[in-house]
Design an enzyme around this catalytic site. Structure first.
Site, PDB file in Angstrom:
ATOM      1  N   GLU A 280       3.510   5.971  -9.741  1.00  0.00           N
ATOM      2  CA  GLU A 280       3.721   4.562 -10.033  1.00  0.00           C
ATOM      3  C   GLU A 280       4.574   4.371 -11.286  1.00  0.00           C
ATOM      4  O   GLU A 280       5.430   3.467 -11.338  1.00  0.00           O
ATOM      5  CB  GLU A 280       2.376   3.855 -10.196  1.00  0.00           C
ATOM      6  CG  GLU A 280       2.464   2.339 -10.180  1.00  0.00           C
ATOM      7  CD  GLU A 280       1.097   1.690 -10.012  1.00  0.00           C
ATOM      8  OE1 GLU A 280       0.733   1.346  -8.873  1.00  0.00           O
ATOM      9  OE2 GLU A 280       0.390   1.548 -11.027  1.00  0.00           O
ATOM     10  N   GLU A 283       8.032   5.019 -10.247  1.00  0.00           N
ATOM     11  CA  GLU A 283       8.513   3.884  -9.449  1.00  0.00           C
ATOM     12  C   GLU A 283       8.903   2.720 -10.361  1.00  0.00           C
ATOM     13  O   GLU A 283       9.942   2.073 -10.151  1.00  0.00           O
ATOM     14  CB  GLU A 283       7.423   3.454  -8.470  1.00  0.00           C
ATOM     15  CG  GLU A 283       7.834   2.313  -7.554  1.00  0.00           C
ATOM     16  CD  GLU A 283       6.708   1.854  -6.630  1.00  0.00           C
ATOM     17  OE1 GLU A 283       7.004   1.075  -5.707  1.00  0.00           O
ATOM     18  OE2 GLU A 283       5.546   2.265  -6.856  1.00  0.00           O
ATOM     19  N   CYS A 300      -3.665  -0.421  -6.683  1.00  0.00           N
ATOM     20  CA  CYS A 300      -4.846   0.444  -6.603  1.00  0.00           C
ATOM     21  C   CYS A 300      -6.067  -0.246  -6.013  1.00  0.00           C
ATOM     22  O   CYS A 300      -6.998   0.417  -5.569  1.00  0.00           O
ATOM     23  CB  CYS A 300      -5.200   0.966  -7.998  1.00  0.00           C
ATOM     24  SG  CYS A 300      -3.948   2.054  -8.695  1.00  0.00           S
TER      25      CYS A 300
END
Length: 579
Positions: A280, A283, A300
């Site tokens: 993440e 990203e 999440c």
């Protein structure tokens, strides 16, 4: 603050002018029974268990909604008050499913406790029972109206705290039932499976769908290799089910308990939380540096994801494509771990212990079969695990300390803090900062995103780049942030949203506290503080420093956002109709 003086049971009491008689009595140490009352959530005077006498009033008054006034005289324990409460309680019991020994809330039921305290030994009003509904079609939540007392605490929680509003009182009078519109199943309406209604319910009318029998069956099967993962928040709540203090840390007791149940390997979801940060965080940097869709919103929390799919589908492209730590772990167990250990993945039975009822829904989503099998076979809540341990005669308090198994049991403090609101954001910032700057953080505690405020905002300086972040927990608070994004009123780069108030420590699968207990202590704050204490005591506190994660990339995944990572660790989302 303006104060008034009143008399309660002959005792002079000072209370704020805007206080209720219930609050004033509590301050004076005088207990007034309640049932529908839930501080800050449901204060409607519906059940009338809190009735009191007030000098000059023509009838008994409900203390939970009655404002104090100067010179007021209140009696909480007169014969008329006691009789009124008993009559009310007996009428409730006359329409109640009284199979208490087999109820999941036996010995943790507010109706049962009131019956004991008020000395109810018989019911004077037997008669017709209202028609009951039993709804077990949801993968997460079971609704049994034969036990409902019409307190409306679940309704207020669903509407006010979560801003979802899929349950309401239907019909009138004796026919009233708390249900979705047109008596539909929870599985047919945009319920997000969060389970906050279960935490609010004083009785057993709402409960999680029990999957313990599936786990018992797998543990008894000699052909199954049964592995289990433990979410961060479970280590600061499971002890409460065994008489421990709120937020008591039982991290090293849990592996010992699970091995005694018969699990072959005991792993830690914190490992895949660290992995989530690697994916993440990468990203986020990719979107930030290459003109990707911003703000990036964390992914999440499965309840939050379903909420977004129903209510904010126009923001689905803003969601991180990362799976949750639970699902990343499940995919790796039946691929990387299976290959490494030489185990046929079809013989692996993967269990996760979560603070969350929505995880039961998440593991069944069709996107969560990237290993070629269902990545996570069964999800148990904290409560279900405690029941299994008690059934097996295992007392968590008397177990030795043991460690999680390697390699999927190695984790950092960054993985631990996923359990508290703001934790995912803080864990990501610890890693993103060092990946961008190649400098070691002097202070890795991003306290700006901690705390129990509903929405937190901050601007973080990442080597000259100003990153605007927001953290929201509880879906009503999420709406505030998302509406600002939709209306162009905010310039966020990164947003963390957790479905449940307090984050995972306040998840719908956690130990249930009575209304009185919830009034006495902020249990979510206590568990959150424990989460940060665990983090402080970890040797490694940044996800990118996890040696097992580093080995995973070297041996198997290659790199964050790589081809294999994309296949196993990332997913997509689906726009869903409201009705």
């Amino acid at each position: 603050m303006d104060m008034v003086t009143l008399t309660i049971d002959g005792i002079k009491v000072e209370a704020p002018k805007n206080a209720t008689v219930l609050e004033a009595a509590r301050k004076a140490g005088i207990k007034i029974p309640t049932l529908c009352f839930l501080k800050g959530v449901n204060e409607i005077g519906a059940c009338r268990m809190c009735v009191v006498e007030v000098k000059g009033a023509r009838s008994l008054q409900t203390a939970c909604v009655l404002p104090v006034s100067e010179g007021m005289e209140v009696i909480t324990n007169s014969p008329a008050v006691r009789e009124a409460r008993k009559v009310t309680l007996e009428l409730l019991l006359s329409d109640h499913n009284l199979e208490c020994p087999t109820c999941v809330r036996n010995l943790n039921c507010e109706l049962q406790k009131l019956s004991e305290e008020l000395g109810i030994q018989s019911i004077r009003y037997p008669g017709q029972k209202s028609k009951a509904q039993y709804d077990d079609f949801s993968p997460s939540i079971v609704r049994d109206t034969s036990k409902c007392v019409l307190c409306r605490r679940c309704v207020s929680t669903c509407h006010k705290v979560q801003g979802v509003g899929v349950i309401s009182p239907n019909y009138r009078g004796f026919d009233t039932v708390i249900a979705p519109v047109f008596d539909m199943s929870l599985n047919e309406v945009p319920c997000v499976n969060c389970g906050q209604c279960i935490l609010a319910c004083p009785v057993g009318a709402l409960k999680e769908k029990d999957d313990t029998h599936k786990v018992w069956q797998a543990l008894a099967d000699p052909d199954k290799h049964v592995v289990v993962q433990i979410a961060p928040a479970v280590r600061v709540s499971l002890g409460e089910e065994f008489g421990g203090e709120r937020g008591g840390i039982v991290t090293k007791k849990i592996p010992a308990a699970l091995r005694r149940l018969g699990f072959d390997k005991v792993f830690d979801t914190d490992f895949s939380a660290d992995l989530t940060i690697m994916e993440e965080g990468s990203e986020f940097l990719d979107r930030l540096q290459n003109g990707g869709k911003l703000p990036l919103i964390t992914s999440c929390s499965p309840g939050w994801i379903k909420f977004c799919e129903h209510y904010y589908p126009e923001l689905l492209d803003n969601l991180s494509t990362c799976k949750s730590p639970q699902q990343m772990f499940g995919a790796l167990v039946k691929t990387y771990y299976a290959e490494k250990m030489g185990i046929d993945p079809s013989k692996i039975f993967s269990v996760s212990i979560m603070p969350c009822t929505a995880k039961k829904y998440e593991c069944q989503r069709p996107e969560m079969f990237s290993s070629g099998y269902q990545d996570v076979d069964v999800v148990l809540t904290t409560r279900e695990l405690s029941r299994m341990l008690k059934e097996a005669g295992i007392d968590l308090r008397n177990l030795p300390d043991e460690e999680f198994d390697e390699p999927l049991g190695i984790s950092t403090g960054a993985g631990v803090i996923f359990g508290a609101t703001g934790g995912v954001m803080e864990a990501a910032l610890r890693t993103v900062y060092e990946l961008v700057t190649n400098k070691e953080l002097e202070n890795i505690d991003f306290t700006e995103v901690r705390g129990v405020e509903g929405v937190k905002e901050a601007t973080i300086d990442v080597d000259g780049t100003k990153v605007n972040v927001a953290v929201a927990h509880g879906l009503a608070n999420a709406r505030k942030v998302l509406d600002k994004v939709k209306n162009g009123e905010a310039n966020y780069h990164f947003i963390e949203i957790m479905c449940c108030p307090g984050g995972c420590v306040g998840g719908g699968g956690q130990p249930i506290l009575s209304a009185n207990e919830r009034w006495e202590v902020d249990y979510r704050e206590a568990r959150g503080k424990a989460i940060y204490e665990v983090d402080r005591n970890m040797k490694l506190r940044k996800s990118h420093e996890n040696p097992a994660v580093q080995t995973l990339y070297k041996e198997y995944l290659g790199k964050p956002l790589g081809e294999k990572s994309h296949k196993l660790l990332h997913t997509h989302y689906t726009e869903r109709k409201l009705y």
